[in-house]
Design a protein around this motif. Structure first.
Motif, PDB file in Angstrom:
ATOM      1  N   VAL A   1      49.538  32.869  41.845  1.00  0.00           N
ATOM      2  CA  VAL A   1      48.462  32.634  42.815  1.00  0.00           C
ATOM      3  C   VAL A   1      47.675  31.385  42.425  1.00  0.00           C
ATOM      4  O   VAL A   1      47.345  30.548  43.278  1.00  0.00           O
ATOM      5  N   HIS A   2      47.398  31.238  41.137  1.00  0.00           N
ATOM      6  CA  HIS A   2      46.675  30.046  40.681  1.00  0.00           C
ATOM      7  C   HIS A   2      47.505  28.786  40.935  1.00  0.00           C
ATOM      8  O   HIS A   2      46.963  27.759  41.363  1.00  0.00           O
ATOM      9  N   GLY A   3      48.807  28.850  40.687  1.00  0.00           N
ATOM     10  CA  GLY A   3      49.655  27.689  40.940  1.00  0.00           C
ATOM     11  C   GLY A   3      49.645  27.287  42.406  1.00  0.00           C
ATOM     12  O   GLY A   3      49.571  26.091  42.740  1.00  0.00           O
TER      13      GLY A   3
ATOM     14  N   ASP B   1      38.163  28.929  40.672  1.00  0.00           N
ATOM     15  CA  ASP B   1      37.186  29.789  41.345  1.00  0.00           C
ATOM     16  C   ASP B   1      37.840  30.602  42.454  1.00  0.00           C
ATOM     17  O   ASP B   1      37.527  31.795  42.639  1.00  0.00           O
ATOM     18  N   LEU B   2      38.749  29.972  43.204  1.00  0.00           N
ATOM     19  CA  LEU B   2      39.386  30.671  44.310  1.00  0.00           C
ATOM     20  C   LEU B   2      40.312  31.776  43.813  1.00  0.00           C
ATOM     21  O   LEU B   2      40.428  32.826  44.452  1.00  0.00           O
ATOM     22  N   MET B   3      40.981  31.548  42.680  1.00  0.00           N
ATOM     23  CA  MET B   3      41.821  32.604  42.138  1.00  0.00           C
ATOM     24  C   MET B   3      40.961  33.811  41.743  1.00  0.00           C
ATOM     25  O   MET B   3      41.296  34.964  42.039  1.00  0.00           O
ATOM     26  N   SER B   4      39.844  33.539  41.065  1.00  0.00           N
ATOM     27  CA  SER B   4      38.951  34.629  40.674  1.00  0.00           C
ATOM     28  C   SER B   4      38.448  35.386  41.888  1.00  0.00           C
ATOM     29  O   SER B   4      38.402  36.628  41.904  1.00  0.00           O
ATOM     30  N   GLU B   5      38.092  34.644  42.933  1.00  0.00           N
ATOM     31  CA  GLU B   5      37.591  35.284  44.149  1.00  0.00           C
ATOM     32  C   GLU B   5      38.688  36.078  44.844  1.00  0.00           C
ATOM     33  O   GLU B   5      38.429  37.153  45.404  1.00  0.00           O
ATOM     34  N   THR B   6      39.927  35.558  44.817  1.00  0.00           N
ATOM     35  CA  THR B   6      41.051  36.279  45.417  1.00  0.00           C
ATOM     36  C   THR B   6      41.198  37.670  44.820  1.00  0.00           C
ATOM     37  O   THR B   6      41.295  38.675  45.534  1.00  0.00           O
ATOM     38  N   PHE B   7      41.191  37.739  43.487  1.00  0.00           N
ATOM     39  CA  PHE B   7      41.401  39.036  42.836  1.00  0.00           C
ATOM     40  C   PHE B   7      40.154  39.919  42.904  1.00  0.00           C
ATOM     41  O   PHE B   7      40.276  41.149  42.924  1.00  0.00           O
ATOM     42  N   LEU B   8      38.994  39.309  42.984  1.00  0.00           N
ATOM     43  CA  LEU B   8      37.779  40.101  43.164  1.00  0.00           C
ATOM     44  C   LEU B   8      37.794  40.770  44.534  1.00  0.00           C
ATOM     45  O   LEU B   8      37.505  41.969  44.662  1.00  0.00           O
ATOM     46  N   LEU B   9      38.153  39.999  45.563  1.00  0.00           N
ATOM     47  CA  LEU B   9      38.230  40.563  46.908  1.00  0.00           C
ATOM     48  C   LEU B   9      39.327  41.623  46.988  1.00  0.00           C
ATOM     49  O   LEU B   9      39.166  42.651  47.664  1.00  0.00           O
ATOM     50  N   ALA B  10      40.450  41.365  46.311  1.00  0.00           N
ATOM     51  CA  ALA B  10      41.534  42.343  46.317  1.00  0.00           C
ATOM     52  C   ALA B  10      41.100  43.639  45.633  1.00  0.00           C
ATOM     53  O   ALA B  10      41.387  44.742  46.122  1.00  0.00           O
TER      54      ALA B  10
END
Length: 204
Positions: free
Chosen positions: A47-49, A61-70
């Motif tokens: 996902v980060h890639g 930041d977007l990767m962290s937010e992706t998994f937080l939302l998930a």
């Protein structure tokens, strides 16, 4: 008279335990939130890639937010609608849309920096997958010119390497729409790079 030693019985090999499916892990995480960490470990790198190739620096930041939302939304996850991988990339793609202007500027900047001197004109490459290392010159400009919907489909197929069905689940459209968008996106990129006009026979 020598006697033949008895043949040793083969020692049965222990079977490897079956891998726990993503869907089962997500279900377990409802009662044991720590189990979600396995989902994170499985998919955070890819996902980060994907995010890094699309938006650059904001990817962390977007990767962290992706998994937080998930994690927060896992109670509403429906395995009948999308596999976990597609679901995560769908969340990530929605977050990228907030940075649409940043992404477009990034592609255009890459194009200007290359001065179009290193543009990719290999039809075999363009007709297949847009390689990250070729993200320069006219290719970057071509990607910047795509519609948001076509770009999402092209890069989910290219960077995330999702199947048509997974892309359809990620962006919430029928598989036929995914095929049409991918065909259109590849045709536009090919035209930008080579002047070659795609035909109806050239399908993704």
């Amino acid at each position: 008279m020598t006697t033949r030693p008895p043949t040793a019985e083969p020692v049965p090999q222990a079977e490897s335990p079956p891998a726990v499916t993503d869907e089962h892990l997500l279900l377990e995480s409802l009662a044991t939130p720590e189990r979600f960490a396995v989902i994170f470990d499985r998919y955070a790198p890819v996902v980060h890639g994907y995010l890094s190739r699309r938006v650059g620096t904001p990817a962390d930041d977007l990767m962290s937010e992706t998994f937080l939302l998930a994690f927060r939304g896992r109670t509403g996850y429906d395995p009948g609608r999308a596999p976990v991988r597609a679901w995560l990339f769908g969340i990530a793609t929605n977050l990228v849309r907030r940075h649409a202007r940043d992404e477009e500027r990034r592609y255009r900047a890459l194009g200007r920096a290359a001065g179009h001197a290193e543009s990719t004109t290999d039809l075999g490459e363009v007709a297949g997958r847009v390689d990250a290392q070729a993200l320069r010159g006219e290719l970057a400009v071509a990607l910047a010119a795509l519609s948001r919907e076509d770009l999402d489909v092209l890069l989910l197929w290219t960077y995330a390497q999702l199947s048509y069905a997974e892309i359809a689940a990620a962006v919430g459209v029928p598989v036929g729409t995914v095929r049409s968008r991918l065909h259109r996106a590849r045709g536009k990129v090919r035209t930008q790079l080579t002047g070659h006009r795609p035909t109806t026979e050239e399908t993704p």
